[in-house]
Every structure is written in structure tokens, then in C-alpha cells.
Scaffold this active site. Structure first.
Site, mmCIF file in Angstrom:
data_model
loop_
_atom_site.group_PDB
_atom_site.id
_atom_site.type_symbol
_atom_site.label_atom_id
_atom_site.label_comp_id
_atom_site.label_asym_id
_atom_site.label_seq_id
_atom_site.Cartn_x
_atom_site.Cartn_y
_atom_site.Cartn_z
ATOM 1 N N LYS A 152 0.835 -1.205 0.000
ATOM 2 C CA LYS A 152 0.000 0.000 0.000
ATOM 3 C C LYS A 152 0.865 1.250 0.000
ATOM 4 O O LYS A 152 0.705 2.142 -0.847
ATOM 5 C CB LYS A 152 -0.925 0.004 1.218
ATOM 6 C CG LYS A 152 -1.657 1.331 1.415
ATOM 7 C CD LYS A 152 -2.205 1.475 2.818
ATOM 8 C CE LYS A 152 -2.543 2.927 3.102
ATOM 9 N NZ LYS A 152 -2.981 3.155 4.492
ATOM 10 N N ASP A 171 -6.499 0.019 0.603
ATOM 11 C CA ASP A 171 -6.620 0.236 2.046
ATOM 12 C C ASP A 171 -7.991 -0.273 2.489
ATOM 13 O O ASP A 171 -8.704 -0.930 1.726
ATOM 14 C CB ASP A 171 -6.410 1.715 2.405
ATOM 15 C CG ASP A 171 -7.497 2.619 1.849
ATOM 16 O OD1 ASP A 171 -8.447 2.110 1.196
ATOM 17 O OD2 ASP A 171 -7.413 3.839 2.059
#
Length: 246
Positions: A152, A171
Site C-alpha cells: 500500500k 486500504d
């Protein structure tokens, strides 16, 4: 069973959204094929949020890296309140690498999990200084070597600091909306990312996530999605269904 028309008015700040919600008996909604539907969702998100971009404030790649680490389990708004003082005192990898850890923890305390975040930030900056000549690397494999950096964070840094799209940022918000939209059956972020990479054009990988986050904040909220005001409702298998919150 006939078609029932319900007129719904929803207020949002200064604007009011007038919608007509159509319920068609017990018949199931016919959805487009998955790839075609994903591209239509992308097109609508682009129209709805044309200026969507990374909401973290930063001036350099290392500042973006640090801000993204701080954003874990924390809002971007809160991070942006913390980073001016943090970067005013420690503006680069070299200064963060030798910062007093207690002082660093104090500066990032309000973002939560500050012990681990401060430790990872300092360890990552030390590695950047010693192994990458004080420059944040621009390759996924190298970024993943840095403490506190998973896909991420690496995707955010590569896309917004270097303009390189090698993956899709997943996320908690992106995960939730993609599941609601029926774009993935997986729960693991890496598997979800792989699904999305197969559905979306590579130039749109990063801003897809940002636009989806904007949509989640505005309309598709975790506990109370406003399906009657959603421009994606006809493409969403979960529209107007009860929300199950784990």
C-alpha cells in the site's frame, strides 16, 4: 409484483440531492459483465471526482513516505496536522535517521500507534541513507525492504512521488467498496489488488483508489451507505441491501 417508485430527498451541506429510487419487485438486478462494469464504474468515478488526488501534504518523496506510514489507522486530515511540525524539525531522511526517538514519538503521537510508527520511520530513513544514498528508491522491490513499508505505502510513493503505476493501493476503504461493488471475492489486500489490476487500465490504477476513497467518504459509508444518491447503484450488487458490519 409491480414497480414501486419512491422519491427521496437527501440534504448534504448546502446542496440537496433529489433522487428517485426504483424497486423492482423481487427480481434480481442484471449487471454488466465484470470487466465492462468495472470500466463503467471507473468512467463514472472520473466524472464524479475529476480532481481527486493524494490528500497528504508533502514536498519530497521521503516526506510522502513518512506521511503514508503515519496514515495507517489514521485520517489524512490528522496526518496533515502533524507533518508541518515534524518536517519543520526533520525535513529529510538524514535528519530523521538521527532524530531523538522520544522526540520523534512525541511529534507523531496523535496519529496513533506512535511507538511503532516512529521506530519504522527512523529505521526506514536510516536504510534510505545507508543503502540508497539518501534517495527514496523508485522500485517496488527496494521499497518493500524498508521497515514499515508494505505494498500500500509503496504504491502510493511510486505513483505520487515518481509517477509510476505498478499496482493498485488497497486500504480498508478500497477493500470495502470493491467488495460491495462485487469486483472481488477476496479479503486479502494483495489478492484484491491482483483482481483490480486485471480489471482496470494501468494508467488509472492509483487514482482509481483515490476516487473510490472519495466516493466512500461522500456516499458509500461503512455503516450507512446512501444508495439512493449513488451514481453507481445500478452497477452495484449490494445497492439497497442491508449492511453487515463486522
Amino acid at each position: 409484483m409491480g414497480t414501486k417508485i419512491v422519491s427521496v430527498k437527501i440534504g448534504s451541506g448546502r446542496d440537496a440531492i433529489n433522487r428517485v429510487c426504483t424497486e423492482v419487485g423481487s427480481r434480481e438486478k442484471k449487471l454488466l459483465p465484470l470487466r465492462k462494469r468495472s470500466l463503467e464504474i471507473l468512467a463514472r468515478l472520473k466524472r464524479l471526482y475529476p480532481d481527486a488526488t493524494c490528500s497528504l501534504n508533502y514536498s519530497t518523496p521521503v516526506q510522502l513516505l513518512v506521511a503514508t506510514i503515519l496514515s495507517a489507522q489514521c485520517t489524512d486530515e490528522r496526518v496533515n496536522k502533524v507533518t508541518p511540525a515534524l518536517f519543520g524539525k526533520f525535513p529529510d531522511a538524514a535528519s530523521l535517521a538521527i532524530a531523538d526517538l522520544v522526540e520523534l514519538e512525541s511529534l507523531v503521537r496523535s496519529t496513533g500507534f506512535y511507538h511503532n510508527k516512529a521506530k519504522n520511520i527512523q529505521a526506514a530513513c536510516r536504510m534510505i541513507v545507508t543503502e540508497f544514498n539518501s534517495v527514496v528508491p523508485n522500485q517496488m522491490e527496494q521499497l518493500l525492504k524498508l521497515p514499515g513499508v508494505a505494498r500500500k505505502t509503496a504504491n502510493v510513493v511510486l505513483a505520487h512521488a515518481y509517477g509510476i503505476n505498478v499496482g493498485v493501493t488497497v486500504d480498508t476503504h478500497v477493500k470495502r467498496l470493491c467488495q460491495r461493488l462485487g469486483l472481488t471475492e477476496h479479503t486479502d489486500p494483495v489478492r484484491i489488488e491482483q483482481d483490480l489490476m486485471g480489471l482496470l487500465p494501468q494508467p488509472d490504477w492509483e487514482n482509481w483508489s483515490i476516487r473510490l476513497i472519495y466516493h466512500g467518504r461522500a456516499i458509500c459509508k461503512a455503516r450507512s451507505p446512501v444508495c439512493v444518491a449513488c451514481e453507481l447503484a445500478d452497477l452495484c450488487p449490494a445497492a439497497n441491501k442491508p449492511v453487515v458490519v463486522g
